[in-house]
Enzyme design. Structure first.
Site, mmCIF file in Angstrom:
data_model
loop_
_atom_site.group_PDB
_atom_site.id
_atom_site.type_symbol
_atom_site.label_atom_id
_atom_site.label_comp_id
_atom_site.label_asym_id
_atom_site.label_seq_id
_atom_site.Cartn_x
_atom_site.Cartn_y
_atom_site.Cartn_z
ATOM 1 N N ILE A 1 0.855 -1.179 0.000
ATOM 2 C CA ILE A 1 0.000 0.000 0.000
ATOM 3 C C ILE A 1 0.895 1.234 0.000
ATOM 4 O O ILE A 1 1.730 1.402 0.882
ATOM 5 C CB ILE A 1 -0.924 -0.007 1.238
ATOM 6 C CG1 ILE A 1 -1.878 -1.181 1.114
ATOM 7 C CG2 ILE A 1 -1.679 1.300 1.344
ATOM 8 C CD1 ILE A 1 -2.694 -1.437 2.332
ATOM 9 N N ASP B 1 -1.424 41.014 -19.866
ATOM 10 C CA ASP B 1 -1.548 42.459 -20.017
ATOM 11 C C ASP B 1 -0.274 42.965 -20.646
ATOM 12 O O ASP B 1 0.790 42.381 -20.452
ATOM 13 C CB ASP B 1 -1.669 43.124 -18.643
ATOM 14 C CG ASP B 1 -3.065 43.003 -18.087
ATOM 15 O OD1 ASP B 1 -3.988 42.851 -18.889
ATOM 16 O OD2 ASP B 1 -3.202 43.058 -16.857
ATOM 17 N N ASP C 1 10.892 3.364 -0.257
ATOM 18 C CA ASP C 1 9.741 4.281 -0.273
ATOM 19 C C ASP C 1 10.095 5.658 0.256
ATOM 20 O O ASP C 1 9.376 6.614 0.027
ATOM 21 C CB ASP C 1 8.593 3.722 0.586
ATOM 22 C CG ASP C 1 7.724 2.793 -0.230
ATOM 23 O OD1 ASP C 1 8.201 2.356 -1.290
ATOM 24 O OD2 ASP C 1 6.591 2.497 0.180
HETATM 25 P P1 ATP Z 1 -2.691 46.809 -19.811
HETATM 26 O O1 ATP Z 1 -2.029 47.019 -18.493
HETATM 27 O O2 ATP Z 1 -3.964 46.106 -19.754
HETATM 28 O O3 ATP Z 1 -1.757 46.424 -20.882
HETATM 29 P P2 ATP Z 1 -3.092 49.543 -19.904
HETATM 30 O O4 ATP Z 1 -2.435 49.672 -18.612
HETATM 31 O O5 ATP Z 1 -2.542 50.280 -21.067
HETATM 32 O O6 ATP Z 1 -3.218 48.127 -20.384
HETATM 33 P P3 ATP Z 1 -5.300 50.898 -18.882
HETATM 34 O O7 ATP Z 1 -4.502 51.249 -17.699
HETATM 35 O O8 ATP Z 1 -6.675 50.433 -18.749
HETATM 36 O O9 ATP Z 1 -4.609 49.832 -19.742
HETATM 37 O O10 ATP Z 1 -5.245 52.147 -19.832
HETATM 38 C C1 ATP Z 1 -6.039 52.245 -20.973
HETATM 39 C C2 ATP Z 1 -5.930 53.621 -21.553
HETATM 40 O O11 ATP Z 1 -6.402 54.568 -20.613
HETATM 41 C C3 ATP Z 1 -4.521 54.045 -21.876
HETATM 42 O O12 ATP Z 1 -4.201 53.748 -23.201
HETATM 43 C C4 ATP Z 1 -4.528 55.523 -21.660
HETATM 44 O O13 ATP Z 1 -4.923 56.182 -22.827
HETATM 45 C C5 ATP Z 1 -5.602 55.719 -20.627
HETATM 46 N N1 ATP Z 1 -5.018 55.890 -19.301
HETATM 47 C C6 ATP Z 1 -4.153 55.105 -18.678
HETATM 48 N N2 ATP Z 1 -3.833 55.557 -17.471
HETATM 49 C C7 ATP Z 1 -4.522 56.704 -17.320
HETATM 50 C C8 ATP Z 1 -4.637 57.672 -16.260
HETATM 51 N N3 ATP Z 1 -3.981 57.552 -15.124
HETATM 52 N N4 ATP Z 1 -5.449 58.718 -16.463
HETATM 53 C C9 ATP Z 1 -6.126 58.847 -17.606
HETATM 54 N N5 ATP Z 1 -6.061 57.981 -18.605
HETATM 55 C C10 ATP Z 1 -5.273 56.923 -18.489
#
Ligand code: ATP
Length: 870
Positions: free
Chosen positions: A282, A326, A709
């Site tokens: 076993i 991401d 074992d």
């Molecule tokens: P991931 O991490 O998924 O690759 P990401 O970090 O680029 O993507 P988000 O953070 O959702 O994704 O950002 C998406 C979009 O939002 C960006 O392309 C930018 O244009 C805008 N963005 C990002 N950060 C900010 C912020 N702090 N303020 C305003 N707009 C923002």
């Protein structure tokens, strides 16, 4: 009651200060005074308790019974050996269990939440356990509240208090109110935040008024026992297998006993033989070995920056064939630098900003004021996108602190990745100015005018076109594009809902975020391992594709799709077409769930990364949810199976490789254990069926079982990873442990080892017709030593020992040497030999048994070479 006092009074009573927080010394003093901020946890078992728990096992009871019976009938040496076996077994069990437990504890520690506190005037991230009364705590969306707080500042702060109130909608918080009444339920204490609840939106600052058991949660749950026993699917399957094998073994042993009785053999000896065989056959050590291999693998993964939160993930990792990642921070470095800007119809290098121009000035001011990061010489904290914006301002001597003093912020709507926008309202020359920054498409949706030179013009199609053309140009160069818009409003009329409407578009900034250097190679490795890497990003399609192409994720823009397009598909068509896409741009967290589901609908095993509050559903839906350790929120970490302490894509790939190796190692241990056990059964069963003398005494069986074992099986479990493991396709998760040739090899090897033991026995009988003990000793040695040698060829099912390096598993070599040495000791030291009822072998005997013992190893190696030739 803290909620009935003003925040100033609370700060005064707690001897704290909003701008500097506690000093480090004071915090240390308070920590030693009040103790760590944690709810009491389960008491650990002492070593003695662990030892005793090892004895609570049916197999052990049977052995105890056998020891007692042996003692009663005068076989004292047998009973002593059995007791020693029980003792050693329990010790090994204790060592294994405490090692596994330690590893898991280290894991728990690594994944406990952290809190941001102000100490000595600076913001610091500390483990929540070190938070003390009087600490000034910063709250942002996605973070767990580390202790009970009286809020001092709040901006649209919402906290999920479902655990206390059962209310599924997060509660609105307001630091400015004081509550006059005495008897207020938790749900109505809007100026308080409670330990273990979760900020879902907005920002806030609070002062700690209670920690550990002195909090609301501490009062309610005197003891929270989070330690749920997490066994993996493999462990569950093995438990089942163990039971089946157990019954089979007991049946065969019973059968042997009955046959032996009919043959008129010595009843006591046969009884002990049957029991020893049952105990040996076993695989009771198996669960412990699997647990320890998993735990040690998990520890190795920590060194490679992956923290496993849920044990089953280790196994699933080995089957992953789609890694969704991401972009920002995982595939790229998350070190942003603003390089270009677009205003007044021209796209220029950032060094060409002219602050005298209204558009340039507004663009930079907007980006700095509508910003939550901090940037000083000493420290940079916050979102890297926002830090880059502040950094660009610093080049022009524009500092956030002084601008903020001049244009005080009075309201805000925080950034979230669904809107892709952030807005602030700032005082401005007697009136108010709204600044919104965000993704260019989102900004254009809420703007109806544009600033061009000194003029404000209509945002007609032509203007939009030229803006989008510039945005495309920047993103084709892999730049992340951020746009800014503004409007002036009347101070008497600030309504949150109308802030992000009818804005005046100002301009855009483009920032570079270089890909991580090592990711290209990891992507190649993924492909050779049959894994498809997928990029998921909130960024613009062209930016995403430019980086995906550079990294080798996608070849053509046709392999990209944006969130809007996904929305236009029905679920069915999306699922059908999912294979065509490698890059998903402008997606929101909700799209991520759709993407995971679509990939899963084709039977793929999908891993998905996430960091934000809204990523929890996609992390849970994925087979392996991966949270970012550095930028991830507590929510994402809580939902994930694995956390990356370096936020790096390469770490996911290493974890998959490790997962494959761990699974293979577990399989090696199991195959080894079971083939050895099978060998023992074959030996005795055949001998008894053929009515020969018994080739092995009960103590011999117990002993062989003990030395094979334990250490050799464990050493196989920690075999160094096979470098070629990423040249194979992912393992089918439904595949059985014994699929392919593993099951066949197991049976053949068991049979061969059994047969060789019998050969040794018969030859011994032939050479020494007067001494049964001599023949039994030869069988005993062959059984033990052939198993030890055989373990070497179990290390790799395809490559020979010399190809993988004979010296690469030092533990196994040590275990083999130890096993052979102990065998020598037993046979050559007379008092011990007497107990084991063995005979000193001649050198000719030794030569013969060693040669026999080498056969399984040699055969296995030959089979590997032959199979490869075919
Ligand atoms: P991931 O991490 O998924 O690759 P990401 O970090 O680029 O993507 P988000 O953070 O959702 O994704 O950002 C998406 C979009 O939002 C960006 O392309 C930018 O244009 C805008 N963005 C990002 N950060 C900010 C912020 N702090 N303020 C305003 N707009 C923002």
């Amino acid at each position: 009651m803290w909620f009935s006092k003003t925040s100033e009074t609370v700060l005064k009573e707690l001897n704290s200060n909003i701008s500097t927080g506690l000093s480090d010394e004071e915090a240390k003093k308070r920590l030693s005074e009040y103790g760590p901020n944690r709810l009491s946890t389960k008491k650990k078992k002492t070593l003695l308790q662990l030892f005793i728990s090892q004895l609570a096992d049916v197999m052990i009871y049977i052995l105890f019974g056998a020891a007692i019976i042996s003692a009663i009938v005068g076989e004292i040496s047998d009973s002593i050996i059995i007791l020693i076996v029980i003792f050693i077994n329990a010790i090994i069990g204790v060592v294994q269990e405490s090692k596994a437990e330690k590893a898991l504890e280290a894991l728990k520690e690594l994944s406990t939440p952290k809190a941001i506190v102000k100490r000595g005037g600076e913001l610091k991230e500390v483990p929540s356990e070190e938070v003390v009364v009087g600490d000034i705590v910063v709250i942002d969306a996605g973070r767990f509240i580390p202790a009970d707080l009286r809020l001092i500042e709040s901006a649209n702060l919402k906290i999920d208090e479902a655990a206390f109130t059962g209310e599924s909608v997060p509660a609105d918080k307001d630091a400015m109110i004081t509550i006059e009444k005495d008897n207020v339920t938790i749900g109505d204490q809007h100026n308080m935040a409670f330990m273990s609840t979760l900020a879902t939106y907005g920002r806030g600052i609070g002062v700690v008024v209670g920690t550990s058991m002195d909090t609301q949660i501490g009062k309610i749950a005197k003891m929270i026992d989070e330690a749920e026993e997490d066994s993996t699917p493999l462990q569950k399957r093995l438990a089942q297998l163990g039971k089946t094998l157990g019954f089979a073994a007991i049946f065969i042993c019973g059968l042997i006993f009955v046959i032996a009785l009919f043959q008129g053999r010595d009843m006591l000896e046969m009884f002990l033989t049957a029991i020893s065989l049952a105990v040996a056959a076993i695989p009771e050590g198996l669960p412990a070995i699997v647990a320890i291999v998993l735990a040690m693998g998990v520890q190795r993964m920590i060194k490679e920056n992956a923290i496993i939160r849920k044990l089953p993930a280790v196994e699933t990792l080995g089957s992953v064939n789609i890694i969704c990642s991401d972009k920002t921070g995982t595939l790229t470095q998350n070190k942003m630098t603003v390089t270009k800007f677009y205003a007044d119809n021209s796209l220029l290098n950032i060094d060409n900003i002219e602050l005298e121009k209204p558009s340039n000035k507004l663009l930079i001011h907007g980006m700095i004021l509508c910003n939550d990061a901090t940037y000083t010489e000493k420290s940079k904290t916050g979102d890297p996108t926002e830090i880059a914006l502040l950094e660009a301002g610093v080049k022009y001597n524009l500092f956030k602190e002084s601008l903020n003093e001049q244009f005080q912020r009075i309201d805000e709507i925080p950034f979230d990745s669904d809107r892709k926008l952030m807005t602030t309202v700032n005082k401005h020359e007697g009136g108010l100015k709204v600044f919104t920054k965000g993704a260019i498409d989102s900004i254009l949706k809420i703007s109806n005018k544009a600033l061009l030179g000194e003029d404000i013009v209509d945002l007609n199609d032509e203007v939009r076109k030229s803006i989008l053309k510039a945005a495309d140009e920047m993103s084709d160069e892999a730049l992340r594009v951020l746009a800014c818009a503004y409007k002036e409003i009347d101070s008497s009329n600030v309504s949150i809902d109308s802030l992000e409407t009818n804005l005046i578009y100002v301009g855009m900034l483009g920032m570079i975020d270089p890909p991580r250097l090592e990711v290209r190679d990891s992507i190649k490795l993924c492909k050779s391992a049959g894994i498809t890497p997928i990029m998921i990003t909130g960024d613009y399609r062209n930016t995403a594709f430019a980086i995906a192409k550079e990294l080798g994720i996608a070849e053509s823009i046709d392999e990209t799709i944006s969130g809007d397009e996904i929305d236009r598909f029905t679920e069915e068509t999306f699922n059908e077409n999912i294979k065509d896409y490698k890059v998903f741009a402008r997606v929101s967290p909700e799209h991520k769930v759709k993407i995971v589901k679509a990939f899963k609908s084709h039977g793929n095993i999908v891993s998905m990364t996430g960091d934000g509050v809204n990523d929890a559903p996609s992390l849970k839906t994925a087979d392996i949810g991966v949270a970012m350790g550095i930028t991830g929120t507590d929510v994402a970490k809580g939902a994930a199976d694995m956390i990356l302490t370096d936020d790096n894509f390469t770490t996911i790939v290493s974890a998959v490789e490790e997962g494959r190796n761990i699974y293979n190692n577990i399989r090696k241990s199991i195959i080894f254990l079971l083939s050895c056990n099978f060998g023992e059964i074959v030996t005795l069963f055949v001998a008894i069926l053929l009515n020969w003398d018994t080739p092995l005494l009960p103590i011999h069986i117990l002993w062989v079982n003990l030395i094979t074992d334990s250490f050799p099986a464990l050493s196989l479990g920690v075999d160094p990873g096979d470098k070629g493991v990423m040249n194979d396709p992912p393992r089918d998760p439904k595949e059985s442990l014994f699929s392919g040739r593993f099951g066949v090899l197991l049976a053949i090897n068991g049979a061969i080892m059994g047969a060789l033991t019998l050969v040794a026995f018969r030859v011994g009988e032939h050479l020494y017709p007067d001494s049964l003990m001599h023949a039994q000793t030869m069988a005993f040695v062959v059984l033990a030593v052939s198993q030890l040698f055989y373990s070497l060829s179990v290390r790799n099912p395809k490559k020979t020992l010399f190809e993988i390096g004979p010296l690469t598993n030092k533990y196994l070599l040590g275990a083999i040497c130890l096993g052979i040495l102990l065998q020598l000791v037993i046979i050559s030291i007379p008092p011990i030999a007497e107990i084991f009822k063995v005979f000193t072998l001649t050198s000719r005997d030794w030569g013969f048994v060693i040669l026999l013992s080498l056969i399984p190893f040699i055969l296995n190696e030959l089979i590997k070479i032959l199979f490869r030739k075919r």
